[in-house]
Design a protein around this motif. Structure first.
Motif, mmCIF file in Angstrom:
data_model
loop_
_atom_site.group_PDB
_atom_site.id
_atom_site.type_symbol
_atom_site.label_atom_id
_atom_site.label_comp_id
_atom_site.label_asym_id
_atom_site.label_seq_id
_atom_site.Cartn_x
_atom_site.Cartn_y
_atom_site.Cartn_z
ATOM 1 N N LYS A 10 5.748 5.978 1.018
ATOM 2 C CA LYS A 10 6.079 5.998 -0.403
ATOM 3 C C LYS A 10 4.828 5.670 -1.192
ATOM 4 N N ALA A 11 4.490 6.518 -2.145
ATOM 5 C CA ALA A 11 3.293 6.315 -2.953
ATOM 6 C C ALA A 11 3.509 5.195 -3.974
ATOM 7 N N SER A 12 2.392 4.538 -4.299
ATOM 8 C CA SER A 12 2.416 3.502 -5.334
ATOM 9 C C SER A 12 0.974 3.221 -5.735
ATOM 10 N N HIS A 13 0.789 2.518 -6.848
ATOM 11 C CA HIS A 13 -0.554 2.152 -7.285
ATOM 12 C C HIS A 13 -1.102 1.088 -6.334
ATOM 13 N N SER A 14 -2.287 1.364 -5.780
ATOM 14 C CA SER A 14 -2.835 0.479 -4.757
ATOM 15 C C SER A 14 -3.208 -0.889 -5.292
ATOM 16 N N ALA A 15 -3.535 -0.998 -6.587
ATOM 17 C CA ALA A 15 -3.959 -2.273 -7.162
ATOM 18 C C ALA A 15 -2.846 -2.951 -7.953
ATOM 19 N N ALA A 16 -2.130 -2.184 -8.776
ATOM 20 C CA ALA A 16 -1.154 -2.776 -9.684
ATOM 21 C C ALA A 16 0.109 -3.254 -8.963
ATOM 22 N N TYR A 17 0.688 -2.422 -8.096
ATOM 23 C CA TYR A 17 1.920 -2.821 -7.399
ATOM 24 C C TYR A 17 1.990 -2.172 -6.004
ATOM 25 N N PRO A 18 1.058 -2.578 -5.135
ATOM 26 C CA PRO A 18 1.044 -2.014 -3.772
ATOM 27 C C PRO A 18 2.311 -2.342 -2.994
ATOM 28 N N TRP A 19 2.994 -3.434 -3.350
ATOM 29 C CA TRP A 19 4.203 -3.820 -2.614
ATOM 30 C C TRP A 19 5.349 -2.832 -2.770
ATOM 31 N N GLU A 20 5.206 -1.963 -3.761
ATOM 32 C CA GLU A 20 6.239 -0.942 -3.949
ATOM 33 C C GLU A 20 6.046 0.258 -3.015
ATOM 34 N N HIS A 22 -6.339 12.101 23.654
ATOM 35 C CA HIS A 22 -7.346 12.196 22.599
ATOM 36 C C HIS A 22 -6.732 12.836 21.363
ATOM 37 N N GLY A 23 -7.123 12.310 20.188
ATOM 38 C CA GLY A 23 -6.531 12.818 18.964
ATOM 39 C C GLY A 23 -7.363 12.536 17.739
ATOM 40 N N ILE A 24 -6.894 13.065 16.627
ATOM 41 C CA ILE A 24 -7.561 12.881 15.336
ATOM 42 C C ILE A 24 -6.517 12.547 14.272
ATOM 43 N N ILE A 25 -6.969 11.877 13.213
ATOM 44 C CA ILE A 25 -6.153 11.722 12.009
ATOM 45 C C ILE A 25 -6.532 12.868 11.080
ATOM 46 N N LYS A 26 -5.626 13.815 10.941
ATOM 47 C CA LYS A 26 -5.917 15.025 10.169
ATOM 48 C C LYS A 26 -5.764 14.791 8.677
ATOM 49 N N ASN A 27 -4.819 13.930 8.284
ATOM 50 C CA ASN A 27 -4.561 13.668 6.865
ATOM 51 C C ASN A 27 -4.286 12.182 6.705
ATOM 52 N N GLY A 28 -5.047 11.538 5.804
ATOM 53 C CA GLY A 28 -4.889 10.096 5.619
ATOM 54 C C GLY A 28 -4.748 9.666 4.174
ATOM 55 N N GLY A 29 -4.363 10.577 3.316
ATOM 56 C CA GLY A 29 -4.222 10.243 1.903
ATOM 57 C C GLY A 29 -5.121 11.076 1.032
ATOM 58 N N VAL A 30 -4.987 10.883 -0.306
ATOM 59 C CA VAL A 30 -5.737 11.710 -1.250
ATOM 60 C C VAL A 30 -6.689 10.914 -2.141
ATOM 61 N N LYS A 31 -6.410 9.611 -2.351
ATOM 62 C CA LYS A 31 -7.236 8.832 -3.272
ATOM 63 C C LYS A 31 -7.035 7.347 -2.959
ATOM 64 N N PRO A 32 -8.107 6.552 -2.979
ATOM 65 C CA PRO A 32 -7.980 5.139 -2.594
ATOM 66 C C PRO A 32 -6.998 4.342 -3.440
ATOM 67 N N ASN A 33 -6.825 4.706 -4.712
ATOM 68 C CA ASN A 33 -5.930 3.911 -5.554
ATOM 69 C C ASN A 33 -4.473 4.407 -5.538
ATOM 70 N N ILE A 34 -4.167 5.270 -4.558
ATOM 71 C CA ILE A 34 -2.785 5.699 -4.334
ATOM 72 C C ILE A 34 -2.404 5.325 -2.903
ATOM 73 N N ILE A 35 -1.363 4.523 -2.750
ATOM 74 C CA ILE A 35 -0.864 4.241 -1.408
ATOM 75 C C ILE A 35 -0.462 5.577 -0.756
ATOM 76 N N PRO A 36 -1.053 5.921 0.381
ATOM 77 C CA PRO A 36 -0.745 7.220 0.984
ATOM 78 C C PRO A 36 0.730 7.340 1.363
ATOM 79 N N SER A 37 1.359 8.378 0.887
ATOM 80 C CA SER A 37 2.765 8.628 1.211
ATOM 81 C C SER A 37 2.915 9.566 2.407
ATOM 82 N N TYR A 38 1.791 10.089 2.879
ATOM 83 C CA TYR A 38 1.850 11.048 3.995
ATOM 84 C C TYR A 38 0.593 10.928 4.843
ATOM 85 N N SER A 39 0.751 10.972 6.132
ATOM 86 C CA SER A 39 -0.384 11.059 7.051
ATOM 87 C C SER A 39 0.001 11.945 8.226
#
Length: 436
Positions: free
Chosen positions: A213-223, A252-269
């Motif tokens: 679930k996405a949320s603001h990484s600084a303002a309310y990461p707990w959401e 052996h593996g890779i992380i193909k997708n880890g988010g789009v922007k540091p200030n958005i909690i990644p909702s998908y990986s």
């Protein structure tokens, strides 16, 4: 014998075993006569690398090669055989040579691969695999055409098999019935040494997707629910699990997708993993344990997880000792120096969809040196696979395959041993996989 030097074949009177040796000599001569055309074929594939199921240029080059191979119309070519970038080319002695009543001809298959790797091109030398398959088939045809009397009933079949690096084109072709009537299949793979067999292992690939679930990484990461945390936990879970893995297992593996922007909690990986083990039974055990690691990461992070396996599992390659011993005998006549059997059976290996082929038809998948110590799947190996130096070793390997195919045609006792080896190994594998 100096590197790059081929031991001359010797011939004798045209009777019994000596006649067979003369046929082998003729097969080698035919490959030499076609060397320029074969080199051009290989270079055309190498210079325009294409990914799995997208090998349209390579497919066109190969089908045109057989359609135009002299004499005209000697090969019956099906250009889009079961798959858009697969093909089938067949040759058999003219009807005038046919025996009456005609027994079922022996069907010998020569396999060509021609897909490349993303970013680094033909770093596994599949352009040379295509060349070896084509050259060996030409050699067998040329030898049989020079016989003063009808040869044993035989059909030479070249199969263009796309998508070895990803997807498993040979498995698609197996399911479509392309291997149904083949008696023995031949191909060879570039490497750093000459080995009649390597224990290529079973492989399963998986795509793992975490939903948070996405949320603001600084303002309310707990959401938020951090899907990247889930991916990192999964990666670390598997890293810790390595301590309890068998030495013959590989993960052996890779992380193909880890988010789009540091200030958005990644909702998908998303992660992509490959699992390998010596047998399908062990592979299933490894896969279950790895999937537990993925699910544990979802539980710890509060995310949901989706685990999806690839379209095909690659089976381990079943050895056929009678076949690879015949290949080694012929290779040594050409000056090929093979690694020891102990090194061969205990050395490093990868995975290939040819393994699935060996569960339905006897086959051989030797490895051959190409004049470079570069490792497969590197930029250096891409360069080596396109070099002129690789041509000598590639065509020498094709000659050894053609000579072995002639042994299969003219030595019924060898064919019987090959079939017995195949049945025995298949029974052993089925028994092993059935045991709890």
């Amino acid at each position: 014998m100096r590197p790059g030097e081929e031991r001359p074949l010797e011939g004798g009177a045209c009777d019994g075993g000596s006649e067979l040796e003369l046929l082998k000599l003729r097969a080698a001569e035919c490959i030499n006569e076609a060397a320029e055309r074969l080199g051009t074929l290989s270079r055309a594939i190498w210079s325009q690398p294409e990914l799995a199921y997208e090998e349209h240029h390579a497919h066109r080059v190969l089908t045109h090669f057989f359609e135009r191979e002299p004499p005209a119309a000697s090969w019956a070519v099906q250009p889009h055989y079961q798959l858009p970038t697969a093909f089938r080319a067949e040759w058999e002695p003219p009807e005038a040579w046919a025996q009456s009543p005609a027994p079922r001809p022996l069907h010998l298959g020569f396999l060509c691969e021609y897909d490349a790797l993303p970013g680094i091109g033909h770093a596994c030398g599949h352009n040379l695999i295509a060349e070896v398959g084509a050259a060996a088939a030409l050699g067998v045809r040329g030898a049989l055409e020079c016989l003063p009397r009808p040869p044993p009933p035989v059909k030479v079949i070249v199969l263009g098999t796309p998508a070895e690096e990803d997807g498993g084109g040979k498995i698609d072709l197996i399911e479509a019935g392309a291997f149904k009537h083949l008696d023995v299949v031949f191909m060879a793979h570039p490497s750093q040494e000459n080995a009649a067999y390597l224990p290529d292992v079973a492989e399963h690939d998986v795509t793992v997707k975490y939903y948070g679930k996405a949320s603001h990484s600084a303002a309310y990461p707990w959401e938020g629910l951090n899907a990247l945390d889930a991916a990192v936990l999964a990666y670390n879970n598997l890293s810790v699990f390595r301590q309890q893995m068998k030495p013959t297992w590989r993960v052996h593996g890779i992380i193909k997708n880890g988010g789009v922007k540091p200030n958005i909690i990644p909702s998908y990986s998303e992660l992509i993993y490959y699992f390998r083990a010596p047998s399908m039974k062990e592979l299933q055990v490894l896969t279950r344990k790895a999937e537990d690691c993925f699910r544990a990461a979802a539980l710890a992070s509060g995310c949901t997880v989706e685990i999806k396996g690839g379209a095909h599992d690659y089976y381990n390659v079943l050895p056929n000792k009678s076949l690879w011993k015949a290949y080694m005998e012929n290779g040594r006549k050409l000056g090929i120096e093979f690694i020891s059997e102990d090194t061969m059976l205990n050395g490093p290996s990868g995975s290939t969809d040819f393994g699935n082929v060996t569960f339905v038809v006897p086959g051989i998948h030797p490895y051959f040196y190409i004049g470079s110590n570069a490792l497969n799947h590197t930029e250096q190996y891409t360069e080596a696979a396109g070099s002129q130096e690789a041509q000598f070793y590639t065509l020498r390997t094709a000659k050894a395959l053609a000579m072995t195919a002639l042994d299969v045609i003219f030595k019924p006792e060898l064919l019987e041993r090959i079939r017995e080896d195949f049945k025995l190994k298949l029974q052993e594998e089925q028994f092993t996989n059935a045991v709890e």
